[in-house]
Design a protein around this motif. Sequence first.
Motif, PDB file in Angstrom:
ATOM      1  N   GLU A  88     -11.602 -13.510 -15.528  1.00  0.00           N
ATOM      2  CA  GLU A  88     -10.945 -12.695 -14.511  1.00  0.00           C
ATOM      3  C   GLU A  88     -11.435 -11.256 -14.594  1.00  0.00           C
ATOM      4  OE1 GLU A  88      -7.798 -15.554 -16.258  1.00  0.00           O
ATOM      5  OE2 GLU A  88      -9.396 -14.252 -16.961  1.00  0.00           O
ATOM      6  N   SER A  89     -11.374 -10.575 -13.473  1.00  0.00           N
ATOM      7  CA  SER A  89     -11.732  -9.159 -13.439  1.00  0.00           C
ATOM      8  C   SER A  89     -11.041  -8.502 -12.251  1.00  0.00           C
ATOM      9  CB  SER A  89     -13.248  -8.982 -13.320  1.00  0.00           C
ATOM     10  OG  SER A  89     -13.719  -9.542 -12.108  1.00  0.00           O
ATOM     11  N   GLY A  90     -11.082  -7.171 -12.246  1.00  0.00           N
ATOM     12  CA  GLY A  90     -10.555  -6.416 -11.122  1.00  0.00           C
ATOM     13  C   GLY A  90      -9.256  -5.697 -11.383  1.00  0.00           C
ATOM     14  N   GLY A  91      -8.630  -5.958 -12.516  1.00  0.00           N
ATOM     15  CA  GLY A  91      -7.374  -5.298 -12.811  1.00  0.00           C
ATOM     16  C   GLY A  91      -7.578  -3.833 -13.155  1.00  0.00           C
ATOM     17  N   THR A  92      -6.606  -3.027 -12.789  1.00  0.00           N
ATOM     18  CA  THR A  92      -6.666  -1.604 -13.061  1.00  0.00           C
ATOM     19  C   THR A  92      -5.309  -0.971 -12.773  1.00  0.00           C
ATOM     20  OG1 THR A  92      -7.949   0.424 -12.626  1.00  0.00           O
ATOM     21  CG2 THR A  92      -7.373  -0.937 -10.729  1.00  0.00           C
ATOM     22  N   LEU A  93      -5.233   0.338 -12.893  1.00  0.00           N
ATOM     23  CA  LEU A  93      -4.032   1.083 -12.539  1.00  0.00           C
ATOM     24  C   LEU A  93      -4.064   1.379 -11.042  1.00  0.00           C
ATOM     25  CD1 LEU A  93      -1.510   2.833 -13.238  1.00  0.00           C
ATOM     26  CD2 LEU A  93      -3.113   4.705 -13.717  1.00  0.00           C
ATOM     27  N   VAL A  94      -2.967   1.093 -10.364  1.00  0.00           N
ATOM     28  CA  VAL A  94      -2.894   1.332  -8.923  1.00  0.00           C
ATOM     29  C   VAL A  94      -1.510   1.873  -8.589  1.00  0.00           C
ATOM     30  CG1 VAL A  94      -2.197  -1.054  -8.476  1.00  0.00           C
ATOM     31  CG2 VAL A  94      -3.289   0.291  -6.653  1.00  0.00           C
ATOM     32  N   GLN A  95      -1.432   2.687  -7.573  1.00  0.00           N
ATOM     33  CA  GLN A  95      -0.153   3.269  -7.177  1.00  0.00           C
ATOM     34  C   GLN A  95       0.681   2.261  -6.382  1.00  0.00           C
ATOM     35  OE1 GLN A  95      -0.868   6.925  -5.065  1.00  0.00           O
ATOM     36  NE2 GLN A  95      -1.174   8.077  -6.966  1.00  0.00           N
ATOM     37  N   PRO A  96       1.982   2.418  -6.418  1.00  0.00           N
ATOM     38  CA  PRO A  96       2.833   1.550  -5.595  1.00  0.00           C
ATOM     39  C   PRO A  96       2.423   1.634  -4.129  1.00  0.00           C
ATOM     40  CG  PRO A  96       4.152   2.762  -7.167  1.00  0.00           C
ATOM     41  CD  PRO A  96       2.773   3.320  -7.279  1.00  0.00           C
ATOM     42  N   GLY A  97       2.413   0.495  -3.468  1.00  0.00           N
ATOM     43  CA  GLY A  97       1.963   0.437  -2.086  1.00  0.00           C
ATOM     44  C   GLY A  97       0.470   0.214  -1.935  1.00  0.00           C
ATOM     45  N   GLY A  98      -0.242   0.291  -3.025  1.00  0.00           N
ATOM     46  CA  GLY A  98      -1.681   0.124  -2.981  1.00  0.00           C
ATOM     47  C   GLY A  98      -2.112  -1.322  -2.976  1.00  0.00           C
ATOM     48  N   SER A  99      -3.419  -1.507  -2.940  1.00  0.00           N
ATOM     49  CA  SER A  99      -4.008  -2.851  -2.895  1.00  0.00           C
ATOM     50  C   SER A  99      -5.024  -3.012  -4.006  1.00  0.00           C
ATOM     51  CB  SER A  99      -4.687  -3.080  -1.540  1.00  0.00           C
ATOM     52  OG  SER A  99      -3.759  -3.045  -0.478  1.00  0.00           O
ATOM     53  N   VAL A 147      -3.093  -5.558 -14.647  1.00  0.00           N
ATOM     54  CA  VAL A 147      -2.740  -4.778 -13.460  1.00  0.00           C
ATOM     55  C   VAL A 147      -1.528  -3.931 -13.795  1.00  0.00           C
ATOM     56  CG1 VAL A 147      -1.904  -4.873 -11.078  1.00  0.00           C
ATOM     57  CG2 VAL A 147      -3.660  -6.484 -11.861  1.00  0.00           C
ATOM     58  N   ILE A 148      -1.649  -2.638 -13.553  1.00  0.00           N
ATOM     59  CA  ILE A 148      -0.532  -1.720 -13.766  1.00  0.00           C
ATOM     60  C   ILE A 148      -0.252  -1.005 -12.450  1.00  0.00           C
ATOM     61  CG2 ILE A 148       0.314   0.290 -15.020  1.00  0.00           C
ATOM     62  CD1 ILE A 148      -1.597  -0.487 -17.288  1.00  0.00           C
ATOM     63  N   VAL A 149       0.958  -1.149 -11.986  1.00  0.00           N
ATOM     64  CA  VAL A 149       1.361  -0.497 -10.735  1.00  0.00           C
ATOM     65  C   VAL A 149       2.309   0.639 -11.103  1.00  0.00           C
ATOM     66  CG1 VAL A 149       2.359  -0.768  -8.449  1.00  0.00           C
ATOM     67  CG2 VAL A 149       1.150  -2.685  -9.530  1.00  0.00           C
ATOM     68  N   SER A 150       1.822   1.840 -10.939  1.00  0.00           N
ATOM     69  CA  SER A 150       2.598   2.999 -11.362  1.00  0.00           C
ATOM     70  C   SER A 150       2.094   4.248 -10.656  1.00  0.00           C
ATOM     71  CB  SER A 150       2.490   3.178 -12.872  1.00  0.00           C
ATOM     72  OG  SER A 150       3.156   4.365 -13.281  1.00  0.00           O
ATOM     73  N   SER A 151       3.023   5.162 -10.412  1.00  0.00           N
ATOM     74  CA  SER A 151       2.635   6.434  -9.813  1.00  0.00           C
ATOM     75  C   SER A 151       2.379   7.478 -10.904  1.00  0.00           C
ATOM     76  CB  SER A 151       3.718   6.926  -8.860  1.00  0.00           C
ATOM     77  OG  SER A 151       4.967   7.006  -9.518  1.00  0.00           O
TER      78      SER A 151
END
Length: 115
Positions: A6-17, A111-115
Amino acid sequence: QVHLVESGGTLVQPGGSLRLSCVASGLNFRLFPFEWYRQAPEKEREYVGSIAAVGTTNYTDSVKGRFTISRDNVWNRVYLQMNNLKAEDTARYYCKVTYRSRDFWGKGTQVIVSS
């Protein structure tokens, strides 16, 4: 030997893709269904969705309308497109295939979803 990465995980803001990818080897890719799972800290691994060999998809209720699974039978990849991400989507995401009655898993992507 079946191998999933698997790949592609990262930190992303809420509402992001974000789009995750799972590349498979060691099997005739186009013949098999694949599943995505995720595991949040201190929680059990949970089913996210799946894609059949013919392309039919299924999703857990919490991601319906936000996540889309697709596959590329040329490049032996399964994708998880995640839109409108929420903090509760934070988890390690895994790809899984069952081959000759045995489950094979990748090592996952975070995957981390955080502002």
